[in-house]
Write a protein that holds these residues in place. Structure first.
Motif, PDB file in Angstrom:
ATOM      1  N   GLY A  59       0.867  -1.178   0.067  1.00 34.58           N
ATOM      2  CA  GLY A  59      -0.012  -0.043   0.063  1.00 34.58           C
ATOM      3  C   GLY A  59       0.808   1.241  -0.030  1.00 34.58           C
ATOM      4  O   GLY A  59       0.433   2.354   0.011  1.00 34.58           O
ATOM      5  N   GLN A  60       2.025   1.267  -0.115  1.00 34.46           N
ATOM      6  CA  GLN A  60       3.037   2.396   0.140  1.00 34.46           C
ATOM      7  C   GLN A  60       2.961   2.833  -1.420  1.00 34.46           C
ATOM      8  O   GLN A  60       2.962   2.123  -2.201  1.00 34.46           O
ATOM      9  CB  GLN A  60       4.214   1.888   0.481  1.00 34.46           C
ATOM     10  N   CYS A  61       3.127   4.222  -1.438  1.00 38.52           N
ATOM     11  CA  CYS A  61       2.996   4.806  -2.869  1.00 38.52           C
ATOM     12  C   CYS A  61       4.401   4.575  -3.212  1.00 38.52           C
ATOM     13  O   CYS A  61       5.378   5.123  -2.675  1.00 38.52           O
ATOM     14  CB  CYS A  61       2.648   6.162  -2.742  1.00 38.52           C
ATOM     15  N   CYS A  72      -1.420   7.238  -9.289  1.00 39.18           N
ATOM     16  CA  CYS A  72      -0.390   6.660  -8.488  1.00 39.18           C
ATOM     17  C   CYS A  72      -0.282   5.362  -8.519  1.00 39.18           C
ATOM     18  O   CYS A  72      -1.207   4.441  -8.881  1.00 39.18           O
ATOM     19  CB  CYS A  72      -0.728   7.297  -6.760  1.00 39.18           C
ATOM     20  N   HIS A  74       1.089   1.886  -6.163  1.00 40.93           N
ATOM     21  CA  HIS A  74       1.206   1.577  -4.983  1.00 40.93           C
ATOM     22  C   HIS A  74       2.086   0.152  -4.921  1.00 40.93           C
ATOM     23  O   HIS A  74       1.858  -0.717  -5.921  1.00 40.93           O
ATOM     24  CB  HIS A  74      -0.003   1.519  -4.087  1.00 40.93           C
ATOM     25  N   ASP A 109       1.115  -1.096   5.126  1.00 40.17           N
ATOM     26  CA  ASP A 109       1.614   0.054   5.396  1.00 40.17           C
ATOM     27  C   ASP A 109       0.854   0.550   6.386  1.00 40.17           C
ATOM     28  O   ASP A 109      -0.305   0.733   6.386  1.00 40.17           O
ATOM     29  CB  ASP A 109       1.760   0.974   4.292  1.00 40.17           C
ATOM     30  N   ASP A 129      -5.638   9.491  -4.659  1.00 42.16           N
ATOM     31  CA  ASP A 129      -4.623   8.846  -3.541  1.00 42.16           C
ATOM     32  C   ASP A 129      -4.710   7.195  -3.603  1.00 42.16           C
ATOM     33  O   ASP A 129      -3.666   6.366  -3.197  1.00 42.16           O
ATOM     34  CB  ASP A 129      -4.742   9.129  -2.481  1.00 42.16           C
ATOM     35  N   VAL A 284      -4.079  -2.282  -4.832  1.00 42.72           N
ATOM     36  CA  VAL A 284      -2.711  -3.215  -4.946  1.00 42.72           C
ATOM     37  C   VAL A 284      -3.034  -4.455  -5.414  1.00 42.72           C
ATOM     38  O   VAL A 284      -2.024  -5.438  -5.678  1.00 42.72           O
ATOM     39  CB  VAL A 284      -2.171  -3.090  -3.551  1.00 42.72           C
TER      40      VAL A 284
END
Lengths: 449, 321
Positions: A59-61, A72, A74, A109, A129, A284
């Motif tokens: 889940g981290q960008c 974005c 992830h 995350d 996001d 994701v």
């Protein structure tokens, strides 16, 4: 004038092959390695935000672009970034891709929280996001669809639950298994964009889903969401066709649904949105239908983005014999994969592997002007004439026959008795027309007009 | 990655029920009743004419494709269809060399010289028949008395339309319907032709639009002009032409709207030639003329593409779709 067009649009019957419809989606284990390209959407390529050797969490960008038309990216597994290299897509485009070696722990995350959404700007921010793009295969960044600065007032949301391509059942499973999330997503969009009504367009070959939705909508507080059951023909799910069938609006050449106050979103996109608003977990993973005559155990699989197609196929029992063709998407519009080690992308909703016996490529023979393609084309074009114009290099004829309106849906080529590659010649025709127009513009620019 | 995976353009599935060869085979099957009826009515020589015609057409197609380096077409059976159709359009007594000339015209001139399958400008069988009619008028208008299966020395007679023109005794309706009268090998027996037509409609090879509108148009028109509509419909090559030649894909319009105009044009021309012209039958010429008009009809009847805008005068960007 539009009264004349009220008559139906041509469509064809294709075999449905919905054998995986009853298969509950199954989460597959994280593969040892994922490769996540920085371009899985229409728009600007993202810049990687991580570097080799860095630890990442789910889940981290890991990729972002300054451009508005972008989305974005992830991380889909937790582990270490081992490479950032150029990656060539099946379309021939080149973008960097982040390779992550998974530590098998799937650590989320801890910073992921459900977004706080109280206004349409919050919704816009939240969708951006989440990295959401059109999950029906288009890959168009979804935040642009809910953009509050959009000058066009949207009054109708159309939910595309048609899933007209054979084999694919991932949208259907989204409705059956996550109808709560779907309705939550719909309600959010309808509320914050102040949309007056919502139409869910679904094909009648999904009776269970139709009943389920009818039940769920009966207990809806306001009656803004309506169900519209469509006949199961191809290509009912094509955007222009769906809009016409559910609202009667004809989206003219060169214009967008937004120009008519319409917003079309795929049912899986809205289901994801509903889930994201509750959990804050960005895009994701993807529900992918793995099916076809060369797959041992066809299923609906929840796959982490970037997993090699081979890992999904192995999860489904591997190949049966030697596969003749493997493609992402449905058999009518899908794109062939030449290497099953390529990664799952955001806009993949199916991996179909057909056995060699099913994929004997028939040789093309002469067009006999039988007119079946003309009768089948949902855009009311003349594919046989376009085909002839392409091989004659007749640009004016291509312009006259409006080849630019072609959806590349494949109806014409499907019904052709001479087995002509009509979609190919349509694509060639479009390109020739575009090139000729650009050359003309360049010349006019030179002449200082 | 061990597997060699095929990469082709979409779509990756096709309608396997349909193919050019299968369509041609269906047409052959549909013509079989008429061929059998022709042999029964006109005798064993009809079989000879059919055989010579089919074989000549196949031979000419094979040779021309080798010469012109076109891919081997005999696989799609279209030459056989032309051969059979041509034979059914000829009188049973036609000398065999003339049959072969007809095949040459149909295959080489009308079809191969213009590009092969799907490129002919007019129906090959009809055009060949017209060429034979103008070149060998005598033998082409010598009709044998139907003698059943045994060949008899030609006792000539006239076709129903000729009888009408002469004002002679007309055959009764049953004789007309069953085809036991003078005429071309395949054009006389109505039930056989109708059976073939029904088969083609059920197999989705042809749409009933053109045959129904053509025959209906001739019936209505002849009734309005004071002739017996049933007699007109059952005489001459109308049924054969309407079912098997006016429905030829390549030489008829590609849209349904166009086919309607095509069929009505055919009816008008046939009536004009039969009723006001000096020829007793006009189907051949009507079909030829409407074939020539087909590109024009296609241009008139182009459907309006879904959502298309009329071409804007290209000044600035325009519709950059």
């Amino acid at each position: 004038m539009s009264a004349i067009f009220k008559r139906g649009l041509p469509a064809i019957q294709v075999p449905h092959h919905k054998e995986t419809a009853a298969c509950h989606t199954v989460q597959m284990p994280d593969p040892p390695q994922v490769v996540i390209p920085m371009s899985q959407h229409i728009g600007a390529i993202c810049e990687p935000l991580v570097s080799v050797g860095q630890q990442v969490l789910v889940g981290q960008c890991i990729g972002r672009s300054q451009a508005k038309v972008s989305a974005c990216i992830h991380a889909s597994v937790s582990g270490t970034v081992t490479a950032i290299e150029d990656f060539v897509t099946t379309q021939g485009a080149i973008s960097p891709a982040v390779t992550i070696d998974s530590d098998g722990k799937h650590t989320m995350d801890p910073g992921l929280t459900p977004p706080k959404v109280e206004t349409v700007d919050d919704l816009y921010r939240a969708v951006y996001d989440s990295g959401l793009v059109g999950l029906g295969g288009a890959g168009f960044p979804s935040h642009i669809k809910v953009d509050p600065t959009n000058p066009n007032r949207i009054h109708t949301l159309i939910v595309n639950a048609a899933e007209c391509e054979p084999f694919i059942t991932s949208d259907y499973r989204a409705i059956i298994e996550r109808s709560e999330d779907l309705l939550h997503g719909i309600r959010a969009v309808v509320q914050y964009l102040q949309i007056e009504r919502c139409i869910i367009g679904i094909e009648d070959n999904k009776p269970k889903a139709v009943d389920l939705l009818r039940q769920a909508l009966r207990s809806e507080a306001d009656g803004r969401i309506k169900l519209h059951v469509l006949p199961s023909r191809y290509p009912e799910g094509a955007e222009k066709v769906l809009i016409f069938k559910t609202t009667g609006v004809i989206v003219e050449e060169g214009r967008l649904p937004a120009d008519y106050g319409l917003l079309v979103m795929n049912v899986s996109s809205l289901t994801f949105l509903g889930g994201y608003l509750k959990t804050g977990v960005p895009l994701v993973s993807k529900v992918v239908t793995v099916a076809g005559s060369a797959i041992a155990d066809p299923q609906n699989v929840i796959a982490p983005l970037g997993a090699p197609y081979r890992s999904l196929i192995d999860f489904c029992g591997g190949y049966v014999g030697e596969p003749g063709e493997v493609f992402m998407g449905g058999p009518m519009m899908g794109i062939n994969i030449y290497d099953d080690g390529l990664p799952v992308l955001k806009n993949n909703n199916a991996i179909i592997a057909l056995s060699k016996a099913d994929r004997i490529q028939m040789p093309e023979s002469n067009c006999i002007r039988c007119g079946r393609c003309v009768a089948a084309c949902p855009e009311r074009l003349l594919p046989a004439m376009i085909d002839r114009a392409v091989y004659r290099n007749d640009i004016e004829a291509l312009r006259h026959y409006k080849v630019n309106l072609c959806l590349e849906c494949g109806c014409c080529a499907y019904v052709c008795p001479a087995k002509r590659q009509l979609v190919l010649s349509n694509r060639l025709g479009k390109r020739k027309l575009r090139e000729a127009d650009m050359a003309k513009k360049a010349k006019e620019g030179q002449n200082g007009k | 990655m061990a597997n060699k995976l095929q990469v082709v353009t979409s779509p990756h599935i096709r309608d396997d029920k349909v193919s050019t060869a299968r369509i041609m085979q269906d047409v052959l099957l549909a013509l079989l009743p008429a061929a059998v009826a022709g042999v029964c009515i006109f005798g064993a020589r009809a079989l000879l004419v059919i055989a010579v015609s089919v074989l000549s057409c196949e031979l000419f197609e094979y040779l021309s494709c080798r010469l012109l380096k076109r891919p081997n077409p005999l696989r799609d059976c279209s030459a056989a269809v032309t051969g059979l159709l041509l034979a059914l359009n000829l009188p049973v007594g036609l000398p065999l060399p003339m049959v072969i000339v007809g095949c040459f015209v149909a295959i080489i001139v009308v079809k191969q010289l213009f590009g092969g399958l799907g490129q002919n400008f007019a129906n090959p069988a009809i055009t060949a028949r017209i060429v034979l009619l103008t070149s060998f008028a005598g033998p082409m208008t010598t009709w044998a008395q139907p003698a059943g299966f045994h060949t008899v020395d030609a006792v000539t007679c006239a076709t129903p339309l000729a009888l009408l023109a002469q004002g002679s005794q007309l055959p009764d309706t049953l004789t007309l319907f069953l085809g036991n009268h003078g005429g071309c090998i395949g054009e006389t027996c109505a039930p056989a032709l109708l059976l073939g037509g029904l088969y083609l409609v059920l197999r989705h090879v042809i749409r009933p639009t053109v045959p129904l509108l053509y025959v209906g148009g001739v019936a209505l028109g002849s009734w309005l002009l004071g002739f017996d509509p049933l007699y007109q419909v059952l005489s001459g090559g109308l049924l054969l032409g309407a079912i098997f030649m006016a429905t030829d894909y390549t030489t008829s319009p590609i849209t349904e709207r166009g086919r309607v105009i095509f069929a009505l044009g055919l009816a008008l021309l046939t009536l004009a030639i039969r009723c006001f012209g000096s020829y007793p039958e006009g189907v051949s010429y009507s079909i030829l003329l409407m074939n020539l008009a087909t590109p024009l009809i296609d241009r008139w009847c182009q459907p309006s593409p879904f959502g298309a805008r009329a071409a804007a005068p290209a000044k600035k960007g325009g519709s950059a779709s």
